[in-house]
Design a protein around this motif. Sequence first.
Motif: not given
Length: 340
Positions: A133-139, A273-277, A297-299, A305-306
């Motif tokens: 943490f912290p991170f920039l989360g994109i849903t 990043i997270g979520g179906g797309v 740093e990419l996750f 699990y998408t």
Amino acid sequence: MSKEDIYILGIESSCDDTAAAILKNDEVLSNCIANQEIHKKYGGVVPELASRAHLSNIIPVVNQALADAKVNPEILSAIAFTKGPGLIGSLLVGTEFSKALGLSLDIPVIEVNHMQAHLLVHYIKSDKEKPDFPFLGITVSGGHTQFVIVENHLRMKIIGETLDDAIGEAFDKCGKIIGLDYPAGPEIDKLAKEGSSEKFDFPIPKVEGFDISYSGTKTAFMNFINNSIQKDPEFIERNKVDICASIQKNLIDNLILKIEYASKIKSINRIVIGGGVSANSFLKDSLELKSKENNWELFIPPISYTTDNAAMIGIVGYLKYISGLFSNYNTIASPRLAFK
Ligand code: KG4
Ligand code: ZN
């Protein structure tokens, strides 16, 4: 099985998938999903049909998850369920089922925010590194497109989001315009691999700050397709793969521009990043490329699990359990649940 082990039953029913998972601490023992095929013929999710399907699916799915994990309900420590956001009828089934089962087993229930779960899926036990943490989360899902600053597992702040359609919704609506089944995202992804993304050009809406917009692109796409089939009735069939590659590039480029902007302005180089797309292969390739350029740093979550699943609800359940964050049995489904 040690005495300190925590067993969580995770239940997800926010939209059109009924899902159940069993976690032993942060490890997934089983992850079951019943997809609802019924919505395909309507070109989108029909809420009333979704809640009815959840009603018939939920007990078999939970039984399957317990059987796959070889876990007896008596050893469960808690039940984690999606409280929101989502469709009210769908959420009600998971919420009320979880409370009833929790009461009958005399174990606590834990409410989970579905969008938070899409980001925390990265903390499920695996041999991969977990984001600090912290991170920039994109849903990026069928219902949401959000840019979130994540300070710790349970402290998140939305800094921007879509002003209209979600990115997954844009994939699905554009797919519907060219005759693809719902949900069209995976099919566009597949067809695009055979096409040229440079063949057709669509505008990227200009939006201030960290917000994003997709409805203008969808309208431009619809007008383009209508004009093209007036000139050539076979236009879609003749150009399907190029149409898919071009619209996919537009939708993803729009997102990537905003991620780059948010990362720069907020000085955060950890991108999650997270979520179906996030299953989209062009998005993953574009993110990998941008990571090299920008030193990110990419996750990206593993493909299973998408899209919507209950393992992600289970992991939030586990994280809340160890922090003592249990819910009251009076808790109710909340279709517009905000981040805490
Ligand atoms: O997270 P999710 O399963 O459900 C919601 O919370 O909305 O996301 C579903 C969305 C749908 O719009 C679907 O078309 C999209 O994710 N999707 C994809 C891909 N796989 C799923 N979009 C583009 N490319 C994919 N490979
Ligand atoms: Zn989702």
